[in-house]
Design a protein around this motif. Structure first.
Motif, PDB file in Angstrom:
ATOM      1  N   LEU B  90       0.829  -1.264   0.097  1.00 57.50           N
ATOM      2  CA  LEU B  90       0.097   0.102   0.016  1.00 57.50           C
ATOM      3  C   LEU B  90       0.784   1.238   0.111  1.00 57.50           C
ATOM      4  O   LEU B  90       2.327   1.323   0.021  1.00 57.50           O
ATOM      5  N   THR B  91       0.198   2.337  -0.246  1.00 54.28           N
ATOM      6  CA  THR B  91       0.728   3.566  -0.109  1.00 54.28           C
ATOM      7  C   THR B  91       1.293   4.083   1.257  1.00 54.28           C
ATOM      8  O   THR B  91       2.004   5.066   1.367  1.00 54.28           O
ATOM      9  N   ASP B  92       0.709   3.404   2.162  1.00 50.13           N
ATOM     10  CA  ASP B  92       0.940   3.931   3.670  1.00 50.13           C
ATOM     11  C   ASP B  92       2.420   3.930   3.916  1.00 50.13           C
ATOM     12  O   ASP B  92       3.160   2.781   3.571  1.00 50.13           O
ATOM     13  N   ARG B  93       2.872   4.931   4.587  1.00 52.19           N
ATOM     14  CA  ARG B  93       4.308   5.044   4.794  1.00 52.19           C
ATOM     15  C   ARG B  93       4.708   4.590   5.985  1.00 52.19           C
ATOM     16  O   ARG B  93       4.177   4.974   6.978  1.00 52.19           O
ATOM     17  N   LEU B  94       5.443   3.348   6.143  1.00 47.07           N
ATOM     18  CA  LEU B  94       5.704   2.506   7.538  1.00 47.07           C
ATOM     19  C   LEU B  94       6.805   3.234   8.086  1.00 47.07           C
ATOM     20  O   LEU B  94       7.854   3.764   7.576  1.00 47.07           O
ATOM     21  N   GLN B  95       6.332   3.606   9.635  1.00 45.79           N
ATOM     22  CA  GLN B  95       7.477   4.443  10.511  1.00 45.79           C
ATOM     23  C   GLN B  95       7.534   3.647  11.648  1.00 45.79           C
ATOM     24  O   GLN B  95       6.957   4.271  12.723  1.00 45.79           O
ATOM     25  N   VAL B  96       8.038   2.432  11.729  1.00 39.55           N
ATOM     26  CA  VAL B  96       8.164   1.792  12.835  1.00 39.55           C
ATOM     27  C   VAL B  96       9.670   1.623  13.511  1.00 39.55           C
ATOM     28  O   VAL B  96      10.373   0.956  12.685  1.00 39.55           O
ATOM     29  N   PRO B  97       9.882   2.298  14.389  1.00 40.41           N
ATOM     30  CA  PRO B  97      11.302   2.393  14.970  1.00 40.41           C
ATOM     31  C   PRO B  97      11.752   0.900  15.252  1.00 40.41           C
ATOM     32  O   PRO B  97      11.056   0.100  15.842  1.00 40.41           O
ATOM     33  N   ASN B  98      12.860   0.739  14.892  1.00 38.28           N
ATOM     34  CA  ASN B  98      13.547  -0.738  15.457  1.00 38.28           C
ATOM     35  C   ASN B  98      13.160  -1.874  14.531  1.00 38.28           C
ATOM     36  O   ASN B  98      13.562  -3.024  14.976  1.00 38.28           O
ATOM     37  N   LEU B  99      11.852  -1.752  13.691  1.00 39.70           N
ATOM     38  CA  LEU B  99      11.682  -3.068  13.205  1.00 39.70           C
ATOM     39  C   LEU B  99      12.575  -3.299  11.839  1.00 39.70           C
ATOM     40  O   LEU B  99      12.753  -2.550  10.974  1.00 39.70           O
ATOM     41  N   THR B 100      13.278  -4.475  11.729  1.00 39.75           N
ATOM     42  CA  THR B 100      14.178  -4.589  10.987  1.00 39.75           C
ATOM     43  C   THR B 100      13.460  -5.423   9.475  1.00 39.75           C
ATOM     44  O   THR B 100      12.322  -5.888   9.769  1.00 39.75           O
ATOM     45  N   VAL B 101      14.266  -5.309   8.494  1.00 35.41           N
ATOM     46  CA  VAL B 101      13.735  -5.785   7.386  1.00 35.41           C
ATOM     47  C   VAL B 101      13.242  -7.322   7.526  1.00 35.41           C
ATOM     48  O   VAL B 101      12.131  -7.702   6.989  1.00 35.41           O
ATOM     49  N   PHE B 102      14.179  -7.890   8.156  1.00 33.53           N
ATOM     50  CA  PHE B 102      13.771  -9.453   8.380  1.00 33.53           C
ATOM     51  C   PHE B 102      12.317  -9.731   9.230  1.00 33.53           C
ATOM     52  O   PHE B 102      11.576 -10.261   8.772  1.00 33.53           O
ATOM     53  N   GLU B 103      12.319  -8.745  10.358  1.00 33.66           N
ATOM     54  CA  GLU B 103      11.327  -8.881  11.096  1.00 33.66           C
ATOM     55  C   GLU B 103       9.806  -8.398  10.110  1.00 33.66           C
ATOM     56  O   GLU B 103       8.710  -9.140  10.259  1.00 33.66           O
TER      57      GLU B 103
END
Lengths: 348, 338
Positions: B90-103
């Motif tokens: 989606l177009t929602d821009r994700l801003q989650v601190p500390n969330l890694t690519v793997f997670e």
């Protein structure tokens, strides 16, 4: 591999937390206005009895229940705060954001102040029925607001709207409390303010019969929400696409946070900042957004921080008289500020 | 529901729009997406692309009609069934601190993991493969809030990939990206549709790229019926022209690209061949001349032996000889001023 280092680090931090928690628990039990030799405390804790009966009474009837209260309340508020921050995707959310603490305050205000207005009963209630009536009133107020919020949550699709409703319910309750205060006597206002300043001191063993089971149930239930919370990190649309029933999991999260917050607030007063600060501390400490790490982490750190605040409040010289809310705010506010400043620096 | 419904997303008599009882934005939509097909949804702003995408992905309820995945009606699918049929970016821009690519990518396995969301070794392998597949192998443990928009978009695509759905729907996956990143994402998606047999539908504003890469194009505009076809047919039927042309903007059916429409009265003859010749024509067109091949007052010649040398003639007199197009344009402007 970086992942393995991170895993090793997590184990070390968890180990450190356990040790810290035990240390603080020991401090809470051994320190107080009455000096009891440390050896005696250890001996008593190991079940070997104690020579001085007064000491035994202090330990059993005052310090142990108080430490348990702080431990559980800290864990509960921290879990509530973490859940709200994830559900609303808002770093400033805390367990009080749903207006539950304000609801508890309203309940207490009605008992202490309104009864005072209609025939100065309040001093009678507070003194003779003890804090039980106050706790009961707070309990009713907190759960009343919780049901209003839950009812609205079923109607509202959007989390942002729910957030606004929670805050508005809070304002409305505060306004009513303000009105009641306006018409109350000085003494009644004082007893309300004392409740509002919070204390881990008021939960005796008979109240623990309610306090402990409710909080333990809430804390265990929070473990079952780990998967939902992780998916909700991505926002509601992605979460729904990943198969999450949004309404059901939102309801679950609200009920758990509601029970935890309402119970703590009813028995200890509105404890500020713990629920807001501890999740931020844990996120920084463990460098993860994974709730299977964060939920146990905030439980332990929340308990540890509450115990720490309780020790400070009871430092020699204060005679256990320092209101806990002042201590948690004084310690919590700088933590939140430093976490936010640090994050800003990192992102720039 | 026959065997023919397998591997197919079917849209039957669909009407989309916001809110019940409101006038639908578009109605009577009948379309299909097959497995392994790469489809681009194009249309001007406000055409209702997002509304259509959201309805197909199940975020909005259809006002009328239904969507079928492998023959199953979207209305009757539970959340968890649907999560195994269609994944979204989606177009929602994700801003989650500390969330890694793997997670993040691992969350794509949610429909398949157990009660606590614990990954099995097979899940971990799938996640790692998907991360390598989108070219983020070296960023596995990088937090997503410290990544570029393009890298984050790739991670979201990897998330959709491990969800192992036959269909992937993406809402403007190339918005906010620079041109090379746009190309990279489009190529990546195209490869995934070919090699993994996923049916991919994406909305985009990059028409020229879509023309080059899409198997099929859906054209959508406010108040018009959805047009479906392969890119070449849509160009030749002038559908592209009619959907996108407006004042000052012309779609060139020859090059398959848009041009600024300028009133160019002054012809300049261009002599020569090769890439320099092409760019000089472009430069002249941009400034407002009309590059022609026939003889006229002014002419520019590209030296065939020395490609970087341009000569400007008035009739047969040499006015200027240089190795920059800029000089030629400046001199021409001077000439026309006099």
């Amino acid at each position: 591999m970086q992942g393995d280092i991170a895993k090793g680090r997590k184990k070390v931090v968890f180990g450190g937390l356990v040790i810290l928690l035990l240390l603080l628990l020991l401090m809470n039990i051994s320190l107080g206005s009455v000096y009891i030799p440390f050896k005696m405390v250890i001996k008593w804790m190991l079940g070997l009895g104690i020579e001085n009966e007064i000491w035994g009474n202090i330990l059993l009837k005052s310090r142990l229940p108080q430490s348990l209260t702080a431990l559980l309340a800290g864990a509960a508020l921290a879990v509530g705060g973490l859940q709200m921050q994830t559900l609303f995707r808002n770093p400033l959310a805390g367990p009080s954001i749903l207006g539950i603490s304000s609801g508890a305050g309203l309940g207490v205000a009605v008992v202490v102040l309104a009864f005072g207005i209609f025939g100065s009963l309040s001093s009678l209630i507070v003194s003779s029925f003890g804090m039980l009536t106050v706790s009961f009133a707070a309990f009713l107020g907190a759960f009343g607001v919780l049901f209003v919020v839950l009812f609205l949550a079923r109607k509202l699709r959007n989390n942002a709207m729910l957030l606004i409703v929670g805050i508005m319910v809070g304002y409305a309750s505060s306004a009513i409390v303000g009105l009641l205060q306006f018409f109350s006597t000085k003494e009644d206002i004082k007893s309300y303010v004392v409740w509002e300043l919070g204390s881990f001191n008021n939960v005796s063993w008979d109240k623990h019969l309610i306090f402990i089971p409710l909080l333990i149930a809430g804390l265990i239930a929070s473990l079952f929400l780990i998967k939902s919370l992780n998916v909700l990190l991505l926002g509601e649309n992605y979460a729904a696409n990943l198969g999450l029933n949004i309404k059901r999991s939102r309801l679950g999260i609200l009920v758990v946070t509601g029970i935890l917050t309402a119970t703590v607030t009813a028995f200890c007063g509105p404890i500020a900042f713990l629920g807001l600060a501890v999740p931020h501390l844990c996120k920084g400490l463990f460098k993860t957004a994974d709730h299977s790490v964060l939920i146990p982490a905030v439980m332990m750190l929340g308990a540890a921080l509450a115990l720490f605040c309780n020790v400070i409040a009871r430092l020699p010289g204060f005679d256990g008289a320092l209101p806990i809310n002042a201590v948690t705010s004084l310690i919590g506010a700088p933590i939140v500020v430093s976490v936010i400043l640090k994050r800003r620096n990192l992102s720039e | 529901m026959g065997v023919s419904d397998k591997g197919m997303m079917q849209v039957k008599g669909l009407a989309v729009g916001y809110g019940n009882g409101s006038v639908p934005l578009h109605s009577n939509i009948d379309i299909e997406v097959n497995e392994g097909e790469f489809i681009c949804l194009l249309g001007p702003n406000g055409a209702g692309k997002s509304t259509l995408i959201k309805t197909l992905a199940g975020f909005l309820k259809p006002i009328q009609g239904d969507v079928f995945f492998n023959g199953c009606s979207l209305k009757q699918l539970s959340e968890s069934d649907r999560s195994k049929l269609v994944s979204v970016v989606l177009t929602d821009r994700l801003q989650v601190p500390n969330l890694t690519v793997f997670e993040l990518v691992a969350l794509g396995r949610t429909p398949y993991t157990g009660f606590f969301g614990k990954l099995t070794p097979e899940d971990v392998e799938l996640v790692n493969n998907a991360i390598s597949r989108v070219g983020l192998a070296n960023y596995r443990h990088k937090p997503i809030d410290k990544m570029s928009d393009g890298e984050r978009q790739k991670a979201m695509i990897a998330k959709a990939l491990v969800q192992e759905t036959p269909f992937i729907i993406l809402d403007e996956p190339t918005a906010f990206l620079d041109l090379p990143a746009k190309l990279e994402i489009m190529q990546l998606l195209k490869r995934l549709s070919c090699e993994h047999g996923r049916g991919i539908l994406l909305s985009t504003h990059d028409l020229e790229m879509a023309l080059q890469i899409a198997d099929k194009i859906w054209l959508l505009a406010q108040g018009r019926k959805l047009q479906v076809g392969i890119p070449e047919d849509l160009v030749l039927s002038n559908d592209f022209k009619s959907f996108f042309e407006r004042e000052g903007v012309v779609f060139d059916n020859h090059s398959g690209s848009f041009k600024y429409h300028k009133i160019s009265h002054k012809p300049v003859c261009v002599k020569g061949t090769g890439v320099e010749c092409q760019w000089i024509e472009r430069a002249l067109y941009r400034v407002g001349y009309k590059p022609v091949k026939t003889e006229c007052d002014y002419s520019v010649a590209v030296d065939t032996d020395n490609a970087h040398s341009y000569s400007l003639f008035k009739k047969n007199t040499l006015l200027l000889s240089g190795n920059k197009i800029e000089d030629v344009l400046n001199r021409l402007a001077l000439e026309y001023c006099q």
